[in-house]
Design a protein around this motif. Structure first.
Motif, PDB file in Angstrom:
ATOM      1  N   LYS A   1       3.609  -3.665   3.637  1.00 25.16           N
ATOM      2  CA  LYS A   1       3.705  -2.683   2.562  1.00 25.16           C
ATOM      3  C   LYS A   1       2.898  -3.198   1.369  1.00 25.16           C
ATOM      4  N   THR A   2       2.154  -2.300   0.728  1.00 22.60           N
ATOM      5  CA  THR A   2       1.360  -2.668  -0.448  1.00 22.60           C
ATOM      6  C   THR A   2       1.777  -1.820  -1.637  1.00 22.60           C
TER       7      THR A   2
ATOM      8  N   GLU B   1      -5.276   3.344  -3.137  1.00 23.54           N
ATOM      9  CA  GLU B   1      -4.503   3.276  -1.904  1.00 23.54           C
ATOM     10  C   GLU B   1      -5.069   2.160  -1.034  1.00 23.54           C
ATOM     11  N   TYR B   2      -4.197   1.265  -0.604  1.00 26.94           N
ATOM     12  CA  TYR B   2      -4.607   0.112   0.185  1.00 26.94           C
ATOM     13  C   TYR B   2      -3.661  -0.078   1.362  1.00 26.94           C
ATOM     14  N   THR B   3      -4.207  -0.555   2.472  1.00 26.34           N
ATOM     15  CA  THR B   3      -3.390  -0.945   3.608  1.00 26.34           C
ATOM     16  C   THR B   3      -3.639  -2.430   3.864  1.00 26.34           C
TER      17      THR B   3
ATOM     18  N   THR C   1      -7.766   1.627  10.368  1.00 24.72           N
ATOM     19  CA  THR C   1      -7.527   0.803   9.181  1.00 24.72           C
ATOM     20  C   THR C   1      -6.057   0.740   8.781  1.00 24.72           C
ATOM     21  N   LYS C   2      -5.224   1.560   9.389  1.00 24.39           N
ATOM     22  CA  LYS C   2      -3.786   1.492   9.137  1.00 24.39           C
ATOM     23  C   LYS C   2      -3.075   0.688  10.224  1.00 24.39           C
TER      24      LYS C   2
ATOM     25  N   THR D   1       1.585  -4.720  10.111  1.00 23.96           N
ATOM     26  CA  THR D   1       1.132  -4.256   8.803  1.00 23.96           C
ATOM     27  C   THR D   1       2.142  -4.646   7.735  1.00 23.96           C
TER      28      THR D   1
ATOM     29  N   THR E   1      -8.229   2.446   1.311  1.00 20.38           N
ATOM     30  CA  THR E   1      -8.290   3.692   2.080  1.00 20.38           C
ATOM     31  C   THR E   1      -8.468   4.923   1.196  1.00 20.38           C
TER      32      THR E   1
END
Length: 146
Positions: A133-134, A83-85, A116-117, A131, A79
């Motif tokens: 956590k990354t 930063e990744y989701t 995308t989130k 979702t 993202t």
């Protein structure tokens, strides 16, 4: 234009719209990344986002990751800069596997769309996606599965 011709033209446009949309949003190919599991985290190397062709490197927007803990793949989406989701590719409406492309997750069964989130953009789904956590450490992306 007479009524019959108008209805025929509108009908053809409505039929062609989903196909045109699919062609435009499916330009990025689906790639399943290699991963490993350690301490309840799925580990994906950052290099899985790289595409190297003839001394040129480009980057994928997302990768899919399969895990034995889930029946559906997890989409790891970039993202922003580092930063990744991560979201489970299971629609919260009826449990269909989602498609990814064009900056959204879409359900081929009933038309729900998610950002995308994992947030609902359009129903009939009324719950966000599951979702995870990354975090990034040592050239790897960690997806917490708990």
């Amino acid at each position: 234009m007479d009524r019959k011709k108008f209805l025929k033209t509108c009908g053809m446009g409505l039929i062609g719209l989903p196909f045109a949309s699919a062609l435009l949003t499916s330009c990025e190919s689906i790639y399943y990344a290699t991963s490993s599991i350690k301490n309840n985290s799925l580990i994906v190397p950052l290099s899985e986002f790289e595409i190297v062709k003839k001394n040129t490197t480009t980057y994928r927007t997302f990768v899919l990751v399969k895990t034995s803990r889930e029946d559906f793949p997890i989409c790891l989406y970039k993202t922003g800069n580092n930063e990744y989701t991560a979201a489970l590719m299971k629609c919260t409406h009826r449990g269909c596997e989602l498609n990814v492309g064009g900056g959204i997750y879409s359900c081929p069964c009933h038309g729900s769309e998610f950002d995308t989130k994992g947030g609902v953009l359009e129903g009939p789904a009324d719950q966000d996606l599951k979702t995870y956590k990354t975090s990034i450490q040592n050239e790897n992306i960690y997806i917490e599965l708990s």
